[in-house]
Design a protein around this motif. Structure first.
Motif, mmCIF file in Angstrom:
data_model
loop_
_atom_site.group_PDB
_atom_site.id
_atom_site.type_symbol
_atom_site.label_atom_id
_atom_site.label_comp_id
_atom_site.label_asym_id
_atom_site.label_seq_id
_atom_site.Cartn_x
_atom_site.Cartn_y
_atom_site.Cartn_z
ATOM 1 N N SER A 104 0.866 -1.159 0.040
ATOM 2 C CA SER A 104 0.155 -0.083 0.102
ATOM 3 C C SER A 104 1.024 1.306 0.089
ATOM 4 N N GLU A 105 0.573 2.481 -0.384
ATOM 5 C CA GLU A 105 1.173 3.641 -0.322
ATOM 6 C C GLU A 105 1.267 4.209 1.239
ATOM 7 N N LYS A 106 0.112 4.353 1.845
ATOM 8 C CA LYS A 106 0.172 5.075 2.813
ATOM 9 C C LYS A 106 0.213 4.428 4.217
ATOM 10 N N VAL A 107 -0.038 3.154 4.261
ATOM 11 C CA VAL A 107 -0.022 2.407 5.433
ATOM 12 C C VAL A 107 0.866 1.206 5.229
ATOM 13 N N LYS A 108 1.270 0.605 6.335
ATOM 14 C CA LYS A 108 2.009 -0.444 6.179
ATOM 15 C C LYS A 108 1.425 -1.995 6.240
ATOM 16 N N VAL A 109 0.257 -2.032 5.784
ATOM 17 C CA VAL A 109 -0.573 -2.929 5.746
ATOM 18 C C VAL A 109 -0.739 -3.396 3.991
ATOM 19 N N PRO A 110 -0.728 -4.634 4.006
ATOM 20 C CA PRO A 110 -0.860 -4.991 2.264
ATOM 21 C C PRO A 110 -2.226 -4.670 1.939
ATOM 22 N N SER A 111 -2.215 -4.541 0.622
ATOM 23 C CA SER A 111 -3.529 -4.154 -0.083
ATOM 24 C C SER A 111 -3.695 -5.723 -0.764
ATOM 25 N N ILE A 112 -4.927 -5.693 -1.294
ATOM 26 C CA ILE A 112 -5.296 -7.031 -2.239
ATOM 27 C C ILE A 112 -4.866 -6.742 -3.726
ATOM 28 N N LYS A 113 -4.092 -7.417 -4.182
ATOM 29 C CA LYS A 113 -3.529 -7.000 -5.564
ATOM 30 C C LYS A 113 -4.433 -7.221 -6.637
ATOM 31 N N GLU A 114 -5.606 -8.419 -6.394
ATOM 32 C CA GLU A 114 -6.693 -8.693 -7.408
ATOM 33 C C GLU A 114 -7.941 -7.652 -7.081
ATOM 34 N N SER A 115 -7.839 -6.782 -6.087
ATOM 35 C CA SER A 115 -8.759 -6.149 -5.851
ATOM 36 C C SER A 115 -8.923 -4.451 -6.733
ATOM 37 N N PRO A 116 -10.144 -4.457 -7.159
ATOM 38 C CA PRO A 116 -9.993 -3.113 -8.017
ATOM 39 C C PRO A 116 -10.216 -1.852 -7.332
ATOM 40 N N VAL A 117 -10.518 -2.064 -5.926
ATOM 41 C CA VAL A 117 -10.375 -0.982 -4.908
ATOM 42 C C VAL A 117 -9.758 -1.241 -3.537
ATOM 43 N N ASN A 118 -9.058 -0.418 -3.243
ATOM 44 C CA ASN A 118 -8.210 -0.722 -1.819
ATOM 45 C C ASN A 118 -8.384 0.446 -1.252
ATOM 46 N N VAL A 119 -9.075 0.619 0.112
ATOM 47 C CA VAL A 119 -9.135 1.692 0.731
ATOM 48 C C VAL A 119 -8.345 1.802 2.044
ATOM 49 N N GLU A 120 -7.193 2.741 2.041
ATOM 50 C CA GLU A 120 -6.085 2.445 2.992
ATOM 51 C C GLU A 120 -6.770 3.480 4.300
ATOM 52 N N CYS A 121 -6.428 2.686 5.545
ATOM 53 C CA CYS A 121 -6.955 3.433 6.597
ATOM 54 C C CYS A 121 -5.950 3.397 7.764
ATOM 55 N N ASP A 122 -5.644 4.560 8.406
ATOM 56 C CA ASP A 122 -5.212 4.931 9.431
ATOM 57 C C ASP A 122 -5.948 4.287 10.651
ATOM 58 N N TYR A 123 -5.591 3.806 11.800
ATOM 59 C CA TYR A 123 -6.212 3.258 12.847
ATOM 60 C C TYR A 123 -6.749 4.607 13.372
ATOM 61 N N TRP A 124 -8.034 4.736 13.783
ATOM 62 C CA TRP A 124 -8.509 6.069 14.500
ATOM 63 C C TRP A 124 -9.114 5.779 15.954
ATOM 64 N N ASP A 125 -9.609 4.477 16.018
ATOM 65 C CA ASP A 125 -10.229 4.049 17.187
ATOM 66 C C ASP A 125 -10.849 2.995 17.374
ATOM 67 N N ASP A 126 -10.960 2.379 18.352
ATOM 68 C CA ASP A 126 -11.937 1.096 18.528
ATOM 69 C C ASP A 126 -12.462 1.080 19.918
ATOM 70 N N PHE A 127 -13.873 0.745 19.918
ATOM 71 C CA PHE A 127 -14.685 0.703 21.188
ATOM 72 C C PHE A 127 -15.772 -0.376 21.168
ATOM 73 N N GLU A 128 -16.039 -0.830 22.290
ATOM 74 C CA GLU A 128 -16.924 -2.092 22.335
ATOM 75 C C GLU A 128 -18.438 -1.627 21.730
ATOM 76 N N VAL A 129 -18.871 -2.519 21.274
ATOM 77 C CA VAL A 129 -20.284 -2.253 20.777
ATOM 78 C C VAL A 129 -21.052 -3.714 20.863
ATOM 79 N N GLY A 130 -21.740 -3.956 22.101
ATOM 80 C CA GLY A 130 -22.101 -5.162 22.404
ATOM 81 C C GLY A 130 -21.207 -6.320 22.289
ATOM 82 N N ASP A 131 -21.375 -7.422 21.826
ATOM 83 C CA ASP A 131 -20.525 -8.260 21.658
ATOM 84 C C ASP A 131 -19.323 -8.117 20.459
#
Ligand SMILES: Cc1cc2nc3c(=O)[nH]c(=O)nc-3n(C[C@H](O)[C@H](O)[C@H](O)COP(=O)(O)O)c2cc1C
Length: 182
Positions: A104-131
């Motif tokens: 990927s260009e902006k993140v150190k995570v690989p994109s999927i070569k076969e995929s026509p679209v790859n959306v690169e994301c920086d981790y923003w947050d995570d929080f509990e939602v139910g289970d």
């Protein structure tokens, strides 16, 4: 007729289905399909994926602060869906299901070569939602292969995005209908 409240999500369907790639701090990649995934905000551009607690996706995204979202399309749907397999953390689902990694260009995570679209994301947050845990990412780059767009939106007719209905039932969307809006 009353419908079992616990199965409500089966009627919120078809749900756009994505594959999320992540990597752990040892550099081992991970891939998994998700259908509890949605845009959350225009500005900043935020995307959310509701991930079962303790899944590798959430652990890796926290650890290396990024993830990549690829909308599932017909061409690689079987491989994408089979990335559901739960492997030990030291093994990559990419290799297991036969999809190729691409830097990927902006993140150190690989994109999927076969995929026509790859959306690169920086981790923003995570929080509990139910289970589940709502993993939120800030979109920092979107890479799109030629021929994947039509009128500035995904080329449905060409790509056939995949939606999850329930269990083993999926749909492939290729028809666009226009509805006038005031
Ligand atoms: C079509 C499809 C959609 C799925 N959607 C979700 C989801 O939205 N949230 C979730 O926690 N698991 C979902 N799963 C199950 C995960 O893909 C599965 O638990 C996977 O092993 C998680 O991988 P990980 O441990 O590598 O993160 C889905 C599976 C399939 C096949």
């Amino acid at each position: 007729m009353n419908f079992d409240v616990n199965n409500y999500y089966k009627l919120i369907a078809p749900r756009p289905t994505v594959c999320v790639s992540t990597v752990n701090k040892k550099g081992i990649s991970n891939l998994a399909p998700f259908s509890f995934a949605t845009p959350l905000s225009f500005s900043p551009p935020l995307i959310g994926v509701s991930v079962g607690k303790g899944k590798d996706t959430i652990l890796n995204a926290r650890e290396t602060e990024g993830f990549v979202v690829a909308p599932l399309v017909e061409e690689w749907k079987d491989k994408g869906i089979s990335s559901e397999v739960s492997l030990p953390r030291e093994e990559s689902e990419f290799e297991e299901v036969g999809l190729a990694e691409q830097d990927s260009e902006k993140v150190k995570v690989p994109s999927i070569k076969e995929s026509p679209v790859n959306v690169e994301c920086d981790y923003w947050d995570d929080f509990e939602v139910g289970d589940h845990c709502m993993l939120v990412g800030k979109v920092v780059r979107v890479s799109v292969k030629e021929g994947s767009l039509k009128n500035g939106r995904i080329n449905l007719e060409e790509l056939g995005p995949v939606g999850h209905i329930s269990g083993e039932e999926f749909c492939v969307s290729r028809e666009v209908v226009e509805v006038g809006r005031e």
